[in-house]
Design a protein around this motif. Structure first.
Motif, short mmCIF file in Angstrom:
data_model
loop_
_atom_site.label_atom_id
_atom_site.label_comp_id
_atom_site.label_asym_id
_atom_site.label_seq_id
_atom_site.Cartn_x
_atom_site.Cartn_y
_atom_site.Cartn_z
N THR A 66 0.85 -1.18 0.00
CA THR A 66 0.00 0.00 0.00
C THR A 66 0.88 1.23 0.00
N HIS A 67 0.25 2.38 -0.20
CA HIS A 67 0.96 3.65 -0.24
C HIS A 67 1.12 4.28 1.14
N GLU A 68 0.92 3.50 2.19
CA GLU A 68 0.90 4.07 3.53
C GLU A 68 2.16 4.90 3.81
N HIS A 69 3.30 4.46 3.33
CA HIS A 69 4.55 5.17 3.64
C HIS A 69 5.19 5.76 2.39
N THR A 70 4.39 6.00 1.35
CA THR A 70 4.94 6.58 0.14
C THR A 70 4.11 7.80 -0.24
N ILE A 72 1.45 9.80 -2.35
CA ILE A 72 0.22 9.55 -3.11
C ILE A 72 -0.14 10.84 -3.82
N SER A 73 -0.26 10.78 -5.13
CA SER A 73 -0.59 11.97 -5.90
C SER A 73 -2.08 12.30 -5.75
N ARG A 142 3.52 5.79 14.84
CA ARG A 142 4.21 5.27 13.65
C ARG A 142 5.20 6.29 13.06
N GLY A 143 5.14 7.51 13.54
CA GLY A 143 6.04 8.53 13.01
C GLY A 143 5.64 9.03 11.63
N PHE A 144 4.37 8.85 11.27
CA PHE A 144 3.87 9.25 9.96
C PHE A 144 4.03 10.75 9.73
N TYR A 145 3.60 11.54 10.71
CA TYR A 145 3.68 13.00 10.55
C TYR A 145 5.12 13.49 10.58
N LYS A 146 5.97 12.87 11.39
CA LYS A 146 7.37 13.28 11.43
C LYS A 146 8.01 13.07 10.06
N ARG A 147 7.72 11.94 9.46
CA ARG A 147 8.26 11.68 8.12
C ARG A 147 7.74 12.68 7.11
N ASP A 150 9.56 15.87 7.67
CA ASP A 150 10.95 15.75 7.20
C ASP A 150 11.05 15.65 5.68
N GLY A 151 9.91 15.64 5.00
CA GLY A 151 9.90 15.59 3.54
C GLY A 151 10.00 14.20 2.95
N GLU A 152 9.93 13.16 3.79
CA GLU A 152 10.01 11.79 3.28
C GLU A 152 8.70 11.37 2.61
N ILE A 153 7.60 11.95 3.05
CA ILE A 153 6.28 11.65 2.50
C ILE A 153 5.66 12.96 2.02
N LYS A 154 5.03 12.92 0.87
CA LYS A 154 4.40 14.12 0.30
C LYS A 154 2.88 13.97 0.28
N ASN A 155 2.21 15.10 0.05
CA ASN A 155 0.75 15.14 -0.09
C ASN A 155 0.02 14.61 1.14
#
Length: 197
Positions: A66-70, A72-73, A142-147, A150-155
């Motif tokens: 899934t796109h959970e950690h990538t 998503i446009s 899960r550190g989702f917002y931190k990532r 930090d620019g690791e995840i967009k949108n």
């Protein structure tokens, strides 16, 4: 003739419905959706389907991921909402209870969901989990917002894209103030008030 009419327009307790639970990532919407699924299954009488956002956007190269950690446009998000709308509409028409928990940050996407589901005889309810961003980040294990920061995840709604809070929700809740059992009870009361359970 009577049988055809009954099949086309079943009594309220036999009609399907969709409950869309929307909110920021980590707002508690998935927890509420899962708890509601268990409660509705205990009521019996119809099948209950749960559509969580992470389950509905598989990676094209790896269909099980899934796109959970990538990233998503916007196009991917729109496609996700279309998928949810189609599946929920078909299940609702068949008399099922559907609980969908997408972030669905855009009012236009939620409008599309509603229009698709309420087409011929569908029942649709919107629950807005209005837990604020600060709290969503504070309890993010899960550190989702931190990532995202930090620019690791967009949108990510609330960080680098907006979230348009619903103005037409049937129920608005906030996990800082409302417990999951209280929220589930409130949703069940709405369904009972509509004669659906």
């Amino acid at each position: 003739m009577v049988k055809v009419l009954r099949d086309s327009y079943p009594p309220r307790p036999k009609q399907g419905f969709t409950i869309v639970v929307t909110g920021l990532p980590n707002s508690g919407k998935d927890t509420i959706a899962r708890a509601l699924q268990v409660t509705l299954q205990q009521h019996g009488g119809r099948s209950v389907s749960l559509l969580l956002g992470d389950q509905l956007h598989p990676d094209h190269a790896n269909p099980t991921a899934t796109h959970e950690h990538t990233t998503i446009s916007a196009e991917d998000k729109a496609l996700d909402i279309s998928r949810i709308a189609f599946v929920a509409s078909e299940l609702t028409k068949a008399g099922a209870a559907v609980i969908a928990a997408p972030v669905a940050p855009l009012a236009s996407a939620r409008k599309e969901l509603k229009q698709t589901i309420t087409g011929p005889g569908g029942n649709y309810f919107l629950v807005h989990v209005a837990t604020p961003l600060e709290y969503c980040e504070k309890v993010d294990r899960r550190g989702f917002y931190k990532r995202a920061r930090d620019g690791e995840i967009k949108n990510v709604p609330g960080v680098d894209t907006g979230y348009e809070a619903p103005t037409d929700a049937d129920l608005t809740v906030d996990l800082r103030e409302d417990t999951v059992p209280e929220i589930v009870h409130s949703i069940v009361m709405i369904l009972e008030g509509e004669g659906l359970i």
